[in-house]
Motif scaffolding. Sequence first.
Motif, PDB file in Angstrom:
ATOM      1  N   GLY A 199      15.386   4.063  -0.615  1.00  0.00           N
ATOM      2  CA  GLY A 199      16.303   4.230  -1.714  1.00  0.00           C
ATOM      3  C   GLY A 199      17.744   4.026  -1.246  1.00  0.00           C
ATOM      4  N   VAL A 200      18.637   3.936  -2.200  1.00  0.00           N
ATOM      5  CA  VAL A 200      20.068   3.860  -1.913  1.00  0.00           C
ATOM      6  C   VAL A 200      20.523   5.168  -1.258  1.00  0.00           C
ATOM      7  N   LEU A 201      21.282   5.049  -0.183  1.00  0.00           N
ATOM      8  CA  LEU A 201      21.702   6.223   0.592  1.00  0.00           C
ATOM      9  C   LEU A 201      22.967   6.819  -0.032  1.00  0.00           C
ATOM     10  N   LEU A 202      22.790   7.596  -1.083  1.00  0.00           N
ATOM     11  CA  LEU A 202      23.894   8.064  -1.911  1.00  0.00           C
ATOM     12  C   LEU A 202      25.006   8.780  -1.150  1.00  0.00           C
ATOM     13  N   PRO A 203      24.728   9.597  -0.119  1.00  0.00           N
ATOM     14  CA  PRO A 203      25.826  10.306   0.552  1.00  0.00           C
ATOM     15  C   PRO A 203      26.906   9.386   1.133  1.00  0.00           C
ATOM     16  N   GLN A 204      26.551   8.133   1.369  1.00  0.00           N
ATOM     17  CA  GLN A 204      27.521   7.210   1.966  1.00  0.00           C
ATOM     18  C   GLN A 204      28.403   6.507   0.936  1.00  0.00           C
ATOM     19  N   TYR A 205      28.074   6.647  -0.349  1.00  0.00           N
ATOM     20  CA  TYR A 205      28.708   5.814  -1.356  1.00  0.00           C
ATOM     21  C   TYR A 205      29.320   6.625  -2.493  1.00  0.00           C
ATOM     22  N   SER A 206      30.026   5.923  -3.359  1.00  0.00           N
ATOM     23  CA  SER A 206      30.562   6.509  -4.579  1.00  0.00           C
ATOM     24  C   SER A 206      29.493   6.497  -5.665  1.00  0.00           C
ATOM     25  N   PRO A 207      29.181   7.649  -6.280  1.00  0.00           N
ATOM     26  CA  PRO A 207      28.220   7.649  -7.383  1.00  0.00           C
ATOM     27  C   PRO A 207      28.612   6.674  -8.497  1.00  0.00           C
ATOM     28  N   TYR A 208      29.891   6.536  -8.718  1.00  0.00           N
ATOM     29  CA  TYR A 208      30.375   5.622  -9.765  1.00  0.00           C
ATOM     30  C   TYR A 208      29.999   4.179  -9.438  1.00  0.00           C
ATOM     31  N   LYS A 209      30.211   3.756  -8.201  1.00  0.00           N
ATOM     32  CA  LYS A 209      29.888   2.380  -7.823  1.00  0.00           C
ATOM     33  C   LYS A 209      28.381   2.145  -7.848  1.00  0.00           C
ATOM     34  N   VAL A 210      27.605   3.113  -7.395  1.00  0.00           N
ATOM     35  CA  VAL A 210      26.150   2.982  -7.455  1.00  0.00           C
ATOM     36  C   VAL A 210      25.705   2.825  -8.912  1.00  0.00           C
ATOM     37  N   ALA A 211      26.278   3.636  -9.809  1.00  0.00           N
ATOM     38  CA  ALA A 211      25.939   3.537 -11.236  1.00  0.00           C
ATOM     39  C   ALA A 211      26.277   2.147 -11.779  1.00  0.00           C
TER      40      ALA A 211
END
Length: 330
Positions: free
Chosen positions: A75-87
């Motif tokens: 899965g996408v490693l959310l802790p490394q990224y912005s939730p907004y950009k992932v969305a």
Amino acid sequence: MQLSVLDQSPISKGSNAHIALQQTLELAKTAEQLGFTRFWVAEHHNTNGLASSSPEILISHIASHTETIRVGSGGVLLPQYSPYKVAENFRTLEALFPGRIDLGIGRSPGGAAETRLALTDSIRKSLNEFPRQLRDLQGFLYDALPAGHPYEHVKAAPLTNSSPDLWLLGVSHRGARLAAENGTAFTYGHFISPGEGRRAADEYFIHFQPSATLPQPTMNVCIFVVCAETQQQAEELALSQDIWLLRVGKNEDTQVPSVDEAKNIFLSDEDKRIIQNNRRRTVIGTPEKVKEELTLLQEIYRTDEFMIITNIYDFEAKLHSYQLLAETFL
């Protein structure tokens, strides 16, 4: 029982990333033809043995060359990224391929400390922020940020009529509890941590809170499987995966060795113990044996979907393993 696929785009010795990614696409096309439910690609960094470092790009490529199978991240490693950009990334995918996109997210740091810092551009982000990031991601995906949220007027673009299905990936009861309390679907990584599986399933089903996007608990389980016509053939094919897992655990070469190489490697008593322990993460055998073992695990996990990962050297044998599973289950 539904079957799905998780693929890490493993690179076999003597091959390269270009070939591994071509094989991932071929496997996805085959999985669709065979009737598999979904096809997910992983996210791994700073490794010479796995070519899947950018799931968003791979998802777009695979979905462009298939028609019906759901495609997603595992899965996408959310802790490394912005939730907004992932969305926004996954809303874009949903706009391109409506009703076919899964967003699987994980809490993994993504590798060693230096790799994680490279991903975050040297910003030291705490893994303890993951529950908050998950809530923010849900808010951006479903236009449901609460009043008073600092970004309540920020919309994730493009605006779409549907949203990707959100899955939380976990390997412990804590991850299961987080998925349950936030009303997301849950994937348990039996292929990483088989020992916590029963407790994780109990936590998820007992504590699940319905959400606007998921009224009922939904869980699948990811597991290594190697299937062949005979037990002897399956065991031999699995030798390459055995040595690959051993080396991954030691932070050594992570390309998948051939069966011949695996047979000729000296193994210490400790190596043999590790390989035997790793077999708990795996089902190896004939279609009949695999069906028997997955049926037993189905009762433990209370799920009707298994996500299959097969990291062996021979790609044609890998395809055949999935074909045998489809003939048995689908």
